[in-house]
Design an enzyme around this catalytic site. Structure first.
Site, short mmCIF file in Angstrom:
data_model
loop_
_atom_site.label_atom_id
_atom_site.label_comp_id
_atom_site.label_asym_id
_atom_site.label_seq_id
_atom_site.Cartn_x
_atom_site.Cartn_y
_atom_site.Cartn_z
N HIS A 89 0.82 -1.22 0.00
CA HIS A 89 0.00 0.00 0.00
C HIS A 89 0.85 1.27 0.00
CE1 HIS A 89 0.24 -0.09 4.57
NE2 HIS A 89 0.35 1.20 4.35
N ASP A 100 0.14 -7.51 1.43
CA ASP A 100 0.57 -6.12 1.58
C ASP A 100 2.09 -6.01 1.65
OD1 ASP A 100 0.13 -3.40 1.66
OD2 ASP A 100 0.03 -3.32 3.85
N SER A 121 4.68 2.44 7.89
CA SER A 121 4.29 1.34 7.00
C SER A 121 5.48 0.84 6.20
CB SER A 121 3.22 1.81 6.01
OG SER A 121 1.96 1.85 6.62
#
Length: 509
Positions: free
Chosen positions: A150, A180, A254
């Protein structure tokens, strides 16, 4: 001066001398012997020294980078999803809204970038080419690095900022939306400091961990916490198996690593629990055991090939286990093998409970999905199923995972009359229009059937694996189950081409 025994207690748990002294005080004060014994015999663990993180941080920080992504699609920030593709279209009650809210991309909580305002040229560039930021880490000395899907999704240009501030171009090797994860490659005439994944999967709940990343664009930020849970399912996909970390992980972390105190990567940070959009101290990381496999495949050819069994499955509840004669509520209940799937070709049936794959016990549907996904397409596996009160082994040749389109749902049938009553279950039924099963025309609001989600329009296909076409057939199947001592019966239901199983208890004198 502090009491000597107090100082001992502060350093660790009470020593034997201190415990005996405490017991003597108890006897003198009339404390019952049972209580004295409980105190004297209690489990004692030597308290560890307070951990220091400086050594591990100094060693691993050069391997962690900030990932900068340019795209032709402006990240969405006003809705609180930080530009994560597709998140703005999720329903309000979707579980991903809780975990991915305002995490992973963008520079601030909807506020303008002050540096951009000070530099009109950069500000104009950002308006023309939206930029998002995340974290990543090198896993090889020649420039392969890991980040989140992402973070890089919809990106057209990529660069990484090293610990010393150097910015280098990177190219996308491959990405996997299902887990992911993504892999980038920096081509440069230099060797990079890199880190390894934890190969032993030895991480325990309560272990200290260190997260390094790029929160809010502040590269090289270090936070510490503990592993607070494992095997978390946050509703992001069939392979959910997250490590829950209690640490100050924020938007921009992230794709960054979480380390154990030996400097090994135990997980890749991918989500936070954020009711308000800010850090509340709960983060989720993709475990190293899963990330290592996916990353290796992506490095090989940029794609992921997963095994496919081809079954619709649901959890085995305690009531379902009772109805099937299973000792434990474990495994994955097959609601329907898909057409022309490996499972159908091998002879798997609706109502089978998958209990093991090549002898490795299956805990639940997610566990089965992960085990099958790791099987190479073309490989044969032995699937152990529980069928009609007995354990059987079925050899299945696994195929490559493919997109399977669901059959179009027909319009709901018209029910002109009510039919017969199954009073014990609070149901009214009539023969289905195609002659296969019994259509439920009424469900009593306060019945167990209503509580367990059975509704009008459902078709009862079978009861305890016995096909039914009338209320009498249902009664016979129930009698057969109760005669063997079963306390629940298993209804196979179909609604708009979707199968599911529901166990209903029976009360017989």
């Amino acid at each position: 001066m502090p009491n000597k025994n107090y100082r001992i207690a502060r350093k660790g748990f009470l020593t034997t001398t201190a415990v005996l002294g405490l017991a003597a005080v108890m006897m003198a004060s009339g404390v019952p012997a049972r209580v004295q014994s409980a105190y004297a015999d209690a489990v004692r663990v030597q308290a560890p020294e307070a951990p220091g993180f400086a050594d591990v941080v100094e060693a691993v920080t050069p391997a962690v980078v900030s990932v900068r992504v340019k795209s032709d699609v402006r990240p969405v920030s006003s809705n609180g999803f930080g530009g994560m593709p597709g998140m703005e279209n999720l329903p309000e009650d979707h579980p991903m809204r809780r975990f991915f809210k305002d995490f992973g991309q963008g520079k601030s909580f909807g506020q303008p970038d002050q540096r951009s305002e000070r530099n009109n040229e950069e500000n104009n560039f950002l308006r023309a080419r939206p930029v998002s930021q995340g974290s990543g880490f090198f896993i090889t000395g020649d420039g392969f690095l890991v980040t989140n899907n992402h973070v890089v999704d919809q990106g057209t240009e990529f660069s990484v900022i090293l610990h010393d501030g150097t910015e280098l171009d990177a190219r996308l090797i491959g990405k996997d939306p299902r887990t992911d994860l993504a892999v980038l490659k920096v081509d440069a005439d230099q060797k990079f400091t890199y880190v390894d994944f934890d190969e032993d999967d030895k991480t325990r709940i309560g272990d200290w961990v260190v997260a390094v990343g790029n929160p809010f664009g502040l590269g090289g930020t270090v936070t510490a916490g503990i592993v607070s849970a494992r095997g978390r399912d946050i509703g992001s996909g069939p392979y959910d198996d997250f490590i829950q970390v209690d640490a100050a992980v924020n938007r921009g972390n992230s794709g960054g690593p979480t380390f154990n105190l030996e400097g090994e990567v135990i997980g890749v940070n991918t989500a936070i629990f954020s009711p308000s959009g800010g850090n509340v101290g709960i983060a989720f990381a993709i475990p190293a055991s899963l990330a290592d496999d996916v990353v290796s495949d992506l490095m090989d050819d940029g794609t992921i090939e997963r095994g496919w069994l081809g079954v619709q499955i649901q959890p085995v509840t305690a009531d379902i286990a009772e109805s099937l004669g299973l000792a434990e509520a474990k495994g994955a209940l097959v609601t329907e093998p898909q057409d022309d799937s490996p499972a159908q070709k091998a002879g798997m049936e609706s109502g089978d409970v998958v209990t093991a794959v090549d002898g490795d016990l299956v805990k639940d549907p997610r566990d089965l999905a992960r085990k099958i996904a790791r099987v190479d397409p073309g490989q044969k596996v032995d699937i152990t199923v529980w069928r009609e009160g007995d354990s059987q082994s079925i050899t299945v040749k696994i195929e490559a995972l493919k997109d399977v389109k669901k059959a179009e749902a027909p319009s709901a049938p018209v029910v002109p009359d009510k039919g017969e009553t199954l009073k014990e279950f609070g149901l009214t039924v009539k023969p289905a229009e195609d002659g296969n099963g019994l259509m439920i025309t009424e469900v009593q609001p306060e019945s167990l059937a209503a509580e367990r989600g059975i509704r009008e329009g459902d078709v009862i296909v079978s009861v305890n694996n016995e096909d039914v076409k009338s209320a009498k057939d249902v009664a016979s199947a129930v009698d057969a189950a109760t005669d063997t001592g079963r306390k629940a019966v298993l209804f196979q239901l179909n609604n708009q081409n979707n199968n599911r199983f529901v166990a209903l208890p029976v009360a017989r004198g």
